[in-house]
Design a protein around this motif. Structure first.
Motif, PDB file in Angstrom:
ATOM      1  N   UNK C 241       0.835  -1.206   0.000  1.00 31.90           N
ATOM      2  CA  UNK C 241       0.000   0.000   0.000  1.00 31.90           C
ATOM      3  C   UNK C 241       0.869   1.255   0.000  1.00 31.90           C
ATOM      4  N   UNK C 242       2.182   1.084   0.079  1.00 34.31           N
ATOM      5  CA  UNK C 242       3.137   2.171  -0.122  1.00 34.31           C
ATOM      6  C   UNK C 242       3.970   1.786  -1.342  1.00 34.31           C
ATOM      7  N   UNK C 243       3.899   2.568  -2.430  1.00 30.77           N
ATOM      8  CA  UNK C 243       4.597   2.175  -3.658  1.00 30.77           C
ATOM      9  C   UNK C 243       6.063   2.601  -3.679  1.00 30.77           C
ATOM     10  N   UNK C 244       6.636   2.841  -2.513  1.00 34.93           N
ATOM     11  CA  UNK C 244       7.998   3.371  -2.434  1.00 34.93           C
ATOM     12  C   UNK C 244       9.064   2.465  -3.013  1.00 34.93           C
ATOM     13  N   UNK C 256      -3.362   1.835  -8.766  1.00 33.99           N
ATOM     14  CA  UNK C 256      -3.129   2.809  -7.695  1.00 33.99           C
ATOM     15  C   UNK C 256      -4.456   3.257  -7.072  1.00 33.99           C
ATOM     16  N   UNK C 259      -5.564   0.544  -4.778  1.00 26.33           N
ATOM     17  CA  UNK C 259      -4.800   0.541  -3.533  1.00 26.33           C
ATOM     18  C   UNK C 259      -5.187   1.731  -2.640  1.00 26.33           C
ATOM     19  N   UNK C 260      -5.468   2.876  -3.275  1.00 23.59           N
ATOM     20  CA  UNK C 260      -5.909   4.039  -2.481  1.00 23.59           C
ATOM     21  C   UNK C 260      -7.219   3.727  -1.783  1.00 23.59           C
ATOM     22  N   UNK C 263      -6.685   1.506   1.094  1.00 26.26           N
ATOM     23  CA  UNK C 263      -6.063   2.265   2.179  1.00 26.26           C
ATOM     24  C   UNK C 263      -7.097   3.147   2.877  1.00 26.26           C
TER      25      UNK C 263
ATOM     26  N   UNK D  67      -0.086   9.931  -5.330  1.00 24.86           N
ATOM     27  CA  UNK D  67      -1.505   9.747  -5.013  1.00 24.86           C
ATOM     28  C   UNK D  67      -1.684   8.669  -3.949  1.00 24.86           C
ATOM     29  N   UNK D  68      -0.824   7.650  -3.990  1.00 26.70           N
ATOM     30  CA  UNK D  68      -0.883   6.603  -2.959  1.00 26.70           C
ATOM     31  C   UNK D  68       0.032   6.975  -1.788  1.00 26.70           C
ATOM     32  N   UNK D  69       1.287   7.229  -2.087  1.00 26.61           N
ATOM     33  CA  UNK D  69       2.212   7.715  -1.056  1.00 26.61           C
ATOM     34  C   UNK D  69       2.457   6.732   0.076  1.00 26.61           C
ATOM     35  N   UNK D  73       0.035   8.924   5.111  1.00 31.56           N
ATOM     36  CA  UNK D  73      -0.581  10.120   4.527  1.00 31.56           C
ATOM     37  C   UNK D  73      -1.828   9.698   3.752  1.00 31.56           C
ATOM     38  N   UNK D  74      -2.722  10.662   3.551  1.00 29.81           N
ATOM     39  CA  UNK D  74      -3.868  10.434   2.672  1.00 29.81           C
ATOM     40  C   UNK D  74      -3.956  11.605   1.693  1.00 29.81           C
ATOM     41  N   UNK D  75      -3.661  11.316   0.436  1.00 33.98           N
ATOM     42  CA  UNK D  75      -3.685  12.346  -0.601  1.00 33.98           C
ATOM     43  C   UNK D  75      -5.078  12.365  -1.214  1.00 33.98           C
ATOM     44  N   UNK D  76      -5.742  13.499  -1.121  1.00 35.99           N
ATOM     45  CA  UNK D  76      -7.094  13.564  -1.690  1.00 35.99           C
ATOM     46  C   UNK D  76      -7.050  14.018  -3.144  1.00 35.99           C
ATOM     47  N   UNK D  77      -6.081  14.869  -3.480  1.00 29.64           N
ATOM     48  CA  UNK D  77      -5.983  15.335  -4.867  1.00 29.64           C
ATOM     49  C   UNK D  77      -4.590  15.907  -5.106  1.00 29.64           C
TER      50      UNK D  77
END
Lengths: 219, 216, 276, 87
Positions: C241-244, C256, C259-260, C263, D67-69, D73-77
């Motif tokens: 869930x972290x694409x690092x 993505x 996965x978002x 999350x 966007x995923x990070x 964190x939670x990226x909304x946009x």
């Protein structure tokens, strides 16, 4: 010639592969093996009371053992694939055809348990599978020492085709092929044969197709 | 047994097992790597993980001088750098997208890989030629015992079927040891076959020993 | 994720003695009750809620807040409904779904069927998490296919829509060659056995009068089984869930978004939270 | 191979629950992997701004990754705008 076929069956694939390699005509009749269990239905039991597939039907001839099908296809269309006409060569081909049954029981059994909800003692099947792979590896290494590529003689035979599918699909039964360099080279040679066809779990060699990034010669 | 104490180079495959245009999986200090040989014969090693979505690169294919991932076709050069992303054919990938190249050397028919940059050359294996590689489900100590040989820096030296042999040993996982077998250069093909058969016996004994210890 | 619905068997495959299986590591038995209706019971005798839909028995270990999602298109009486069966895959249930959402692998994994070099480019498409339905949607996805479906003879550019309505289910809508304007519906229903093992139940609702049911089943099994060796060989086994440690590109936007969404909801069974 | 796409410079405004101290280093690392030049970071509540320069498709890739990070964190946009005058 009609092959009662199932796309995920390595034994059916043996026959499809053999026909493709030698250019034999084959009419496929798909069998709803999973989930439909059509092979245990009245129509197919009438053809093969053992309830197994593949079944090959050519006129009055009905074959239900894949090794016999390979011999029949080769005998009809490509007799070279039966091996040389010496006692040793014929015996060795028979030896590997019989060995292929061990691969089916062990590697195929593990694959059924791991992939298609089959029943069986997975650990025992895997142990037997690894023993068979080691035996094959040793034999193929011996062939490499003699400058050979195939299981019997100078050219590919039905013995190679009979052993290939269950070996290539060993990972489906959670049996790694990583420890067997000679098996790897043998499989690569087979996958490089003209007419080779794939089945799910056995990828083609993409590098044999023209590289789309390299302009074709003369273009 | 302390294997390979004096050299940063780890012997991981025999040259003859990786012909031109092939890739194999290997284990470097319990880390999965891919070793591949380009069409022109150059040997390369890198992490066994595509930087795109983690697919094992040893499942990929070698086209020309590049290694491609089987999943999305990302293509890597001999320096490990990504050269082509098929989903975005116009992108020129930066060298920072790479599959973790490792230093590799081919010497005396053996492929050696080093975890870090090293200046030195791998150790010489004078008077020996490669025979075959086997994986033992056994610890190196059990292989030493089963072979009846003596411990050397890289593994075991022994006499088998009347011939001097050397086993380069490399632990890959608990009770799993890669064994690269070298034999005296003058060994005849017939003797090679005999040694190969005898090795299977050593493996049976070593694995029997390991199993006994495991059960105890 | 405990409150979501999961597929645990084919309605057509129910037996009185039942099938013993796992749902998120809990042993369960799926069987036909006395009246023939499906029952799912845990090892300690608890009866779990049941929904019968899309050819499968669905259940939940928790208390589902919502009814199981619907697929209105699948109700069309002229559609052929195809129970494809089950395949076990040694991978995270989330990885199985993610792979289903991906088109860029078609030329390399489903060569000459769903894709072929040199047609590898992924054009821009639209992806969003639809707040109202709480679903992931990817639309206007276009890709060149040499053999778009069993009934397709030659290559065409096929359009797809992807939908993720529950954590381990995905619905794919794709251009239907014999019926312009309609969509074929292909579903991937995944039963999470453990975080790194799953049973996958593909299911389809198609417009296809010409192809035999067995051919349709085989075609889908062929496609799905081509993915199996990929799914079992991704590192790490669980879905990051972290694409690092990865390099997602625009072509991976559906992955993505999925996965978002996982999350956002804390759907982490089968996921890796920190990149490694 | 010819460089088919001219490099571009863009300002990314990353919105959402983005103020975890892990995120800026994460963005730097990910930009580096993508061969992008990332500079002029600005951090405000609910917002991280960064200017990146490089190939357009790789800037897209940075946006997709961010966007995923990282998990905290939670990226909304993410708002993107070209920075015209700098190249």
């Amino acid at each position: 010639m009609i092959l009662y076929d199932y796309i995920l069956s390595p034994s059916c694939y043996k026959v499809r592969l053999m026909a493709a390699l030698i250019g034999a005509p084959l009419e496929l009749r798909p069998v709803d093996f999973h989930p439909g269990k059509e092979h245990l239905g009245e129509d197919l039991l009438a053809l093969n009371p053992a309830g197994s597939i593949p079944i090959l039907v050519d006129g009055d001839l009905i074959l239900s053992e894949s090794a016999a099908m390979l011999a029949y296809l080769a005998g009809q269309y490509a007799p070279d694939w039966l091996g040389e006409e010496t006692a040793t060569s014929r015996a060795m081909v028979q030896q590997w055809l019989a060995f292929a049954h061990r691969l089916t029981a062990a590697l195929g059994g593990a694959r059924l348990v791991e992939m298609l909800h089959g029943q069986g003692d997975l650990e025992a099947l895997q142990t037997a599978g690894i023993a068979a792979l080691r035996e094959l590896e040793a034999a193929l290494f011996k062939r490499r020492l003699d400058g050979g590529t195939w299981l019997v003689g100078e050219s590919i035979t039905i013995a190679d085709v009979a052993c290939f599918p269950y070996v290539a699909l060993a990972p489906d039964g959670s049996i790694s092929l990583d420890p067997y360099p000679s098996i790897r080279l043998w499989m690569r040679a087979l996958r490089g044969q003209a007419g080779f066809v794939e089945m799910p779990g056995i990828h083609r060699r993409h590098e044999l197709a023209p590289d789309p990034l390299t302009p074709a010669e003369g273009a | 047994m302390r294997l390979n104490a004096s050299s940063p180079w780890i012997p991981l495959a025999l040259s003859g097992d990786i012909p031109n245009g092939t890739v194999i999986p290997a284990t470097l200090c319990s880390k999965p790597i891919a070793i591949w040989r380009s069409q022109s014969g150059q040997v390369n090693a890198n992490g066994n993980r595509c930087p795109h979505r983690g697919m094992r690169l040893s499942h990929g294919f070698v086209r020309g001088e590049t290694l491609s991932c089987i999943y999305h076709g990302w293509r890597f050069g001999q320096d490990g750098a990504c050269q082509h992303i098929p989903a975005h054919p116009d992108v020129v990938p930066p060298a920072s997208i790479n599959c973790g190249p490792l230093q590799v050397a081919e010497q005396d028919g053996v492929i050696w890989v080093a975890e870090d940059q090293v200046e030195s050359q791998p150790p010489r294996l004078d008077g020996l030629k490669p025979l075959r590689s086997l994986v033992f489900c056994a610890e190196p100590e059990a292989i030493l015992t089963a072979s009846g040989g003596t411990e050397v820096d890289l593994g075991v030296e022994a006499t088998l079927a009347g011939t001097r042999i050397c086993l380069l040993l490399q632990g890959q996982a608990p009770a799993e040891t890669l064994c690269l077998v070298l034999v005296d250069q003058a060994t005849s093909p017939k003797a090679c076959a005999e040694i190969s058969r005898a090795l299977e016996g050593i493996r049976r004994r070593a694995e029997g020993e390991t199993e006994k210890r495991g059960a105890a | 994720m405990i409150d979501a619905w999961y597929p645990v068997g084919l309605i057509s495959g129910l037996t009185r003695e039942g099938r013993e299986t796992l749902l998120m590591e809990q042993p369960i038995t799926v069987r036909a009750g006395k009246t023939g209706k499906p029952e799912v019971v845990t090892a300690d005798g608890r009866s779990l809620p049941i929904v019968e839909r899309f050819g499968h028995v669905w259940t939940s270990l928790g208390t589902p807040e919502k009814d199981l999602f619907t697929i209105p298109e699948a109700d069309h009486p002229e559609r052929v409904l195809v129970d494809v069966g089950v395949v076990r895959v040694k991978c995270s249930p989330l990885r199985a779904v993610e792979n289903f959402l991906d088109i860029a692998h078609f030329p390399f994994v489903h060569t000459d069927i769903l894709g072929a070099e040199p047609h590898t480019e992924v054009e821009k498409y639209d992806v969003k998490i639809r707040e109202e339905e709480d679903e992931v949607w990817a639309t206007k996805v276009k890709f060149f296919q040499p053999q778009a479906a069993k009934s397709a003879e030659e290559g065409i550019t096929t359009e797809y829509m992807y939908r993720v309505p529950s954590p381990t289910s995905s619905v794919l809508y794709k251009t239907c060659p014999p019926r312009p304007g309609e969509w074929d519906v292909i579903c991937l229903f995944v039963q999470p056995l453990t975080e790194t093992l799953c049973d996958v139940w593909p299911w389809m609702a198609l417009f296809d009068e010409d192809t035999s049911m067995t051919d349709l089943i085989h075609f889908q099994q062929l496609i799905f089984l081509q993915d199996r060796s990929i799914l079992e060989n991704q590192i790490p086994a669980r879905l990051p869930l972290d694409p690092g440690m990865e390099t997602p590109t625009r072509a991976d936007l559906t992955s993505i978004a999925y996965r978002r969404w996982l999350k956002q909801h804390g759907y982490t069974y089968g996921a890796e939270l920190v990149a490694q | 191979m010819p460089d088919l796409m001219p490099p571009r410079r863009e300002r990314l405004e990353i919105l959402g629950e983005v103020n975890s101290p892990s995120f800026v280093p994460w963005i730097k690392r990910h930009s580096g992997r993508l061969g992008l030049e990332a500079s002029a970071f600005s951090v405000a509540p609910g917002r991280i701004g960064v200017t990146v320069a490089g190939q357009p498709d790789l800037i897209d890739a940075l946006e997709v990754g961010c966007l995923l990070g990282p998990i905290d964190v939670w990226v909304s946009a993410i708002d993107r705008a070209p920075v015209a005058d700098l190249i």
